[in-house]
Write an enzyme that holds these catalytic residues in place. Structure first.
Site, PDB file in Angstrom:
ATOM      1  N   ASP A  61       6.350  -0.998  -5.588  1.00  0.00           N
ATOM      2  CA  ASP A  61       5.489  -0.821  -4.243  1.00  0.00           C
ATOM      3  C   ASP A  61       4.704   0.441  -4.285  1.00  0.00           C
ATOM      4  O   ASP A  61       5.625   1.352  -4.089  1.00  0.00           O
ATOM      5  CB  ASP A  61       6.107  -1.439  -3.085  1.00  0.00           C
ATOM      6  CG  ASP A  61       5.353  -1.247  -1.891  1.00  0.00           C
ATOM      7  OD1 ASP A  61       4.335  -0.739  -1.571  1.00  0.00           O
ATOM      8  OD2 ASP A  61       5.625  -2.277  -0.969  1.00  0.00           O
ATOM      9  N   ASP A 100      -6.506   2.079  -8.011  1.00  0.00           N
ATOM     10  CA  ASP A 100      -7.263   0.936  -7.976  1.00  0.00           C
ATOM     11  C   ASP A 100      -6.639   0.302  -6.496  1.00  0.00           C
ATOM     12  O   ASP A 100      -5.806  -0.629  -6.907  1.00  0.00           O
ATOM     13  CB  ASP A 100      -7.484   0.379  -9.078  1.00  0.00           C
ATOM     14  CG  ASP A 100      -8.160  -0.976  -8.878  1.00  0.00           C
ATOM     15  OD1 ASP A 100      -9.095  -1.136  -7.956  1.00  0.00           O
ATOM     16  OD2 ASP A 100      -8.367  -1.771  -9.807  1.00  0.00           O
ATOM     17  N   CYS A 116     -12.920  -2.144  -4.633  1.00  0.00           N
ATOM     18  CA  CYS A 116     -14.283  -2.875  -4.595  1.00  0.00           C
ATOM     19  C   CYS A 116     -14.829  -3.450  -3.518  1.00  0.00           C
ATOM     20  O   CYS A 116     -15.243  -4.375  -3.448  1.00  0.00           O
ATOM     21  CB  CYS A 116     -14.098  -4.046  -5.735  1.00  0.00           C
ATOM     22  SG  CYS A 116     -12.792  -5.358  -5.127  1.00  0.00           S
TER      23      CYS A 116
END
Length: 173
Positions: A44, A63, A117
């Site tokens: 994690d 990311d 994103c």
């Protein structure tokens, strides 16, 4: 996340993702580009600092999991049904935890790249401000061959959806 250490011959790469399918895609991508992976973990990322000693890495790429607004605005309308302000708030807390934990692993004068994103400030520059107290200067533009800025410390780029790309955000810290 992708973590890198400098070696005498080059870089040593470590990859981490809690999701086995995402980790497998990352490994496949790295192998396609002939990148040798020194370590592969499924931690994690909010607690990745427990897996390695402090200041272990020269470069870190995060990311971050996000609400995917760039993907939605880029044409994936199926994801629109999963978007909510509650989801954004939940993800922001997750992103803050990942960034704080990863930051502890960065060597002095190292670089950390934070990317999502999504386009909203709550998952991008506000995460950076809340996690690290760093204010980033954000440039907004569509992705184009002549519009790519050179990113340096505390600079970010919000890439607006266009025919060339889905929308996303990237900051260098």
């Amino acid at each position: 996340g992708l973590y890198a250490n400098t070696l005498v011959e080059g870089l040593e790469y470590y990859a981490n993702d809690l999701s086995q399918p995402r980790l497998a895609r990352l490994v496949k991508l790295l192998k396609k580009h002939n990148v040798q992976i020194a370590g592969l973990t499924k931690y994690d990322a909010r607690f990745i600092d427990r897996a390695y000693p402090a200041e272990s890495f020269d470069r870190i790429l995060i990311d971050a999991p996000c609400s995917g607004e760039g993907v939605i605005l880029g044409g994936n309308s199926k994801l629109l049904g999963t978007w909510s302000t509650a989801k954004v708030k939940r993800l922001q807390q997750l992103q803050i935890g990942i960034l704080k934990s990863s930051w502890k692993l960065l060597k002095p004068n190292g670089r950390l790249v934070y990317a999502t994103c999504t386009l909203n400030k709550n998952e991008n520059e506000r995460v950076i401000k809340k996690a690290l107290g760093i204010t980033v200067y954000v440039q907004e533009s569509p992705l184009g061959l002549s519009s790519q800025p050179v990113l340096s410390h505390a600079k970010a780029w919000r890439i607006l959806p266009s025919e060339n790309s889905i929308g996303f955000f990237v900051a260098v810290l």
